[in-house]
Design a protein around this motif. Structure first.
Motif, PDB file in Angstrom:
ATOM      1  N   UNK A  32      -5.100   1.822 -18.646  1.00 20.70           N
ATOM      2  CA  UNK A  32      -3.684   2.019 -18.089  1.00 20.70           C
ATOM      3  C   UNK A  32      -3.053   0.909 -17.897  1.00 20.70           C
ATOM      4  N   UNK A  33      -1.792   0.682 -18.756  1.00 22.94           N
ATOM      5  CA  UNK A  33      -1.105  -0.605 -18.593  1.00 22.94           C
ATOM      6  C   UNK A  33      -0.348  -0.490 -17.427  1.00 22.94           C
ATOM      7  N   UNK A  34       0.264   0.831 -16.677  1.00 24.93           N
ATOM      8  CA  UNK A  34       1.061   0.798 -15.536  1.00 24.93           C
ATOM      9  C   UNK A  34       0.107   0.565 -14.580  1.00 24.93           C
ATOM     10  N   UNK A  35      -1.390   0.879 -14.583  1.00 28.50           N
ATOM     11  CA  UNK A  35      -2.287   0.833 -13.533  1.00 28.50           C
ATOM     12  C   UNK A  35      -2.384  -0.781 -13.401  1.00 28.50           C
ATOM     13  N   UNK A  36      -2.150  -1.652 -14.543  1.00 28.73           N
ATOM     14  CA  UNK A  36      -2.449  -2.939 -14.491  1.00 28.73           C
ATOM     15  C   UNK A  36      -1.151  -3.474 -13.914  1.00 28.73           C
ATOM     16  N   UNK A  37      -0.069  -3.284 -14.135  1.00 22.87           N
ATOM     17  CA  UNK A  37       1.204  -3.456 -13.625  1.00 22.87           C
ATOM     18  C   UNK A  37       1.062  -3.524 -12.123  1.00 22.87           C
ATOM     19  N   UNK A  38       0.630  -2.421 -11.601  1.00 17.63           N
ATOM     20  CA  UNK A  38       0.700  -2.317 -10.256  1.00 17.63           C
ATOM     21  C   UNK A  38      -0.408  -2.965  -9.567  1.00 17.63           C
ATOM     22  N   UNK A  68       0.864  -1.132   0.080  1.00 23.17           N
ATOM     23  CA  UNK A  68       0.132   0.188  -0.046  1.00 23.17           C
ATOM     24  C   UNK A  68       0.821   1.298  -0.107  1.00 23.17           C
ATOM     25  N   UNK A  69       2.009   1.122   0.653  1.00 25.11           N
ATOM     26  CA  UNK A  69       3.015   2.239   0.622  1.00 25.11           C
ATOM     27  C   UNK A  69       3.365   2.637  -0.443  1.00 25.11           C
ATOM     28  N   UNK A  70       3.508   1.624  -1.496  1.00 27.69           N
ATOM     29  CA  UNK A  70       4.015   1.938  -2.763  1.00 27.69           C
ATOM     30  C   UNK A  70       2.922   2.064  -3.833  1.00 27.69           C
ATOM     31  N   UNK A  71       1.824   2.246  -3.420  1.00 23.17           N
ATOM     32  CA  UNK A  71       0.763   2.294  -4.686  1.00 23.17           C
ATOM     33  C   UNK A  71       0.773   3.589  -5.818  1.00 23.17           C
ATOM     34  N   UNK A  72       1.508   4.379  -5.306  1.00 23.13           N
ATOM     35  CA  UNK A  72       1.897   5.490  -6.350  1.00 23.13           C
ATOM     36  C   UNK A  72       2.849   5.139  -7.639  1.00 23.13           C
ATOM     37  N   UNK A  73       3.566   3.990  -7.055  1.00 24.25           N
ATOM     38  CA  UNK A  73       4.567   3.617  -8.256  1.00 24.25           C
ATOM     39  C   UNK A  73       4.463   2.177  -8.658  1.00 24.25           C
ATOM     40  N   UNK A  74       3.841   1.930  -9.751  1.00 25.30           N
ATOM     41  CA  UNK A  74       3.423   0.661 -10.293  1.00 25.30           C
ATOM     42  C   UNK A  74       4.277  -0.362 -10.252  1.00 25.30           C
ATOM     43  N   UNK A  75       5.600   0.033 -10.613  1.00 29.71           N
ATOM     44  CA  UNK A  75       6.562  -1.072 -10.637  1.00 29.71           C
ATOM     45  C   UNK A  75       7.079  -1.520  -9.260  1.00 29.71           C
ATOM     46  N   UNK A  76       6.853  -0.341  -8.316  1.00 26.48           N
ATOM     47  CA  UNK A  76       7.380  -0.918  -6.934  1.00 26.48           C
ATOM     48  C   UNK A  76       6.615  -1.680  -6.415  1.00 26.48           C
ATOM     49  N   UNK A  77       5.082  -1.326  -6.567  1.00 27.89           N
ATOM     50  CA  UNK A  77       3.957  -2.386  -6.334  1.00 27.89           C
ATOM     51  C   UNK A  77       3.976  -3.644  -6.681  1.00 27.89           C
ATOM     52  N   UNK A  78       4.554  -3.713  -8.112  1.00 30.54           N
ATOM     53  CA  UNK A  78       4.694  -5.112  -8.569  1.00 30.54           C
ATOM     54  C   UNK A  78       5.822  -6.003  -7.846  1.00 30.54           C
ATOM     55  N   UNK A  79       6.732  -5.079  -7.686  1.00 30.37           N
ATOM     56  CA  UNK A  79       7.984  -5.778  -7.106  1.00 30.37           C
ATOM     57  C   UNK A  79       7.639  -6.402  -5.678  1.00 30.37           C
ATOM     58  N   UNK A  80       7.276  -5.369  -4.831  1.00 37.61           N
ATOM     59  CA  UNK A  80       6.868  -5.424  -3.256  1.00 37.61           C
ATOM     60  C   UNK A  80       5.698  -6.588  -3.196  1.00 37.61           C
ATOM     61  N   UNK A 130      -7.921   1.848 -11.999  1.00 44.65           N
ATOM     62  CA  UNK A 130      -7.952   1.342 -13.432  1.00 44.65           C
ATOM     63  C   UNK A 130      -7.165   0.694 -14.017  1.00 44.65           C
ATOM     64  N   UNK A 131      -7.521  -0.289 -14.811  1.00 39.92           N
ATOM     65  CA  UNK A 131      -6.571  -1.563 -15.279  1.00 39.92           C
ATOM     66  C   UNK A 131      -6.329  -1.282 -16.833  1.00 39.92           C
ATOM     67  N   UNK A 132      -6.413  -2.294 -17.573  1.00 35.49           N
ATOM     68  CA  UNK A 132      -6.141  -2.166 -19.160  1.00 35.49           C
ATOM     69  C   UNK A 132      -7.044  -1.588 -20.050  1.00 35.49           C
ATOM     70  N   UNK A 133      -8.136  -1.765 -19.552  1.00 35.35           N
ATOM     71  CA  UNK A 133      -9.586  -1.342 -20.207  1.00 35.35           C
ATOM     72  C   UNK A 133     -10.084   0.047 -19.348  1.00 35.35           C
ATOM     73  N   UNK A 134     -10.670   0.977 -20.320  1.00 36.47           N
ATOM     74  CA  UNK A 134     -11.350   2.067 -19.738  1.00 36.47           C
ATOM     75  C   UNK A 134     -12.782   1.659 -20.056  1.00 36.47           C
ATOM     76  N   UNK A 135     -13.355   1.043 -18.828  1.00 35.01           N
ATOM     77  CA  UNK A 135     -14.722   0.339 -18.930  1.00 35.01           C
ATOM     78  C   UNK A 135     -15.533   0.779 -17.616  1.00 35.01           C
ATOM     79  N   UNK A 136     -16.872   0.730 -17.679  1.00 33.26           N
ATOM     80  CA  UNK A 136     -17.553   0.945 -16.800  1.00 33.26           C
ATOM     81  C   UNK A 136     -19.022  -0.147 -16.621  1.00 33.26           C
ATOM     82  N   UNK A 137     -19.377  -0.283 -15.466  1.00 33.88           N
ATOM     83  CA  UNK A 137     -20.545  -1.238 -15.299  1.00 33.88           C
ATOM     84  C   UNK A 137     -21.603  -0.204 -15.067  1.00 33.88           C
TER      85      UNK A 137
END
Length: 275
Positions: free
Chosen positions: A101-107, A22-34, A213-220
């Motif tokens: 956002x692909x970076x959003x998907x990474x995180x 959670x502390x790294x949520x603003x950095x998707x790559x750090x979130x992935x690694x952690x 948001x992940x790979x798709x810009x979508x809504x329900x």
């Protein structure tokens, strides 16, 4: 007492992992690694505490076959959630407006990896496994599924309906995955595949967790019974249907493999009759 030590160890590492990610949520790559580090560390802690308290080889997280089991689980989880979304879209309550956002998907991959692993270690690794030893498969499946649903009530947009659907769908499905495989890798993969598909691919809410948001810009949209409302598609009736189908399939496989167990008293009676 062994269950207490196992719960303490898994909950502690889950809390530390959750706070770190959670502390790294603003950095998707750090979130992935952690998230990946937290997942590996959690498994090692689980294997260590169970091995020490039960004095046995912890076969449910054995390395042999782990990659294949996780891969199968990810595939199943992704396809099942895709089926849910496809049906919601068919009735006009899920729409894609473009790429997200692909970076959003990474995180989200890192976040969901940590959450999936720690929750499976807790609910299937400790609670289900130890309850099954005493009460048998059916006696463990029901209460752990209820607890798993209740666990999600702490989420920001949680609802009793959403928690009830999880208790009736994801809880039994993940428990059945453990019983059918007699390992934690399949339910871990299934859990991750479902969560990542929901968030990282289709950009829907996950258990009322205010998901990014992940790979798709979508809504329900539409009725809660169809779209799941603020809780996300996990509260949809489609989730109940498709998860039930997977659960029945896994339990059928478990029965065919002779992996369903009776409660302890019935096992003792069966052993006495066999002598």
């Amino acid at each position: 007492m062994r269950v207490v030590w196992q719960l303490l160890a898994v909950v502690l590492v889950s809390m530390v992992a959750g706070q770190s990610v959670a502390a790294a949520e603003d950095d998707p790559w750090a979130t992935l690694g952690l998230g990946l580090v937290a997942s590996v560390l959690s498994v090692y802690v689980y294997a260590w505490v169970v091995g020490r308290t039960e004095k046995r080889a912890v076969t449910e997280v054995a390395r042999k076959g782990a990659v294949g089991a996780v891969g199968r689980g990810v595939l199943i989880g992704t396809l099942v959630f895709a089926a849910v979304v496809a049906n919601i879209a068919f009735v006009g309550h899920y729409e894609v407006d473009g790429w997200g956002s692909y970076t959003g998907a990474v995180g989200l991959a890192g976040f969901m990896a940590g959450a999936s692993v720690t929750e499976e270690l807790l609910f299937r690794g400790v609670l289900f496994r130890t309850m099954e030893e005493r009460f048998g498969t059916w006696g463990a499946l029901v209460p752990t599924s209820v607890l798993f649903g209740a666990w999600h009530l702490a989420n920001p947009d949680a609802s009793l309906w959403g928690a009830a659907v999880i208790a009736l769908s994801a809880g039994p499905m993940l428990g059945a995955a453990y019983v059918a495989s007699r390992g934690l890798w399949l339910p871990i993969g299934l859990h991750f595949g479902w969560n990542f598909a929901a968030s990282g691919i289709f950009s829907t809410e996950v258990s009322g967790n205010d998901t990014q948001q992940g790979l798709l810009d979508a809504s329900t949209s539409g009725p809660t019974l169809i779209s799941g409302g603020a809780f996300g598609p996990e509260a949809s009736l489609y989730t109940l249907v498709f998860c039930a189908l997977v659960t029945f399939g896994l339990l059928w496989l478990a029965r065919r493999r002779g992996r369903l167990t009776l409660r302890r008293s019935k096992r003792a009676d069966a052993a006495a009759l066999a002598r």
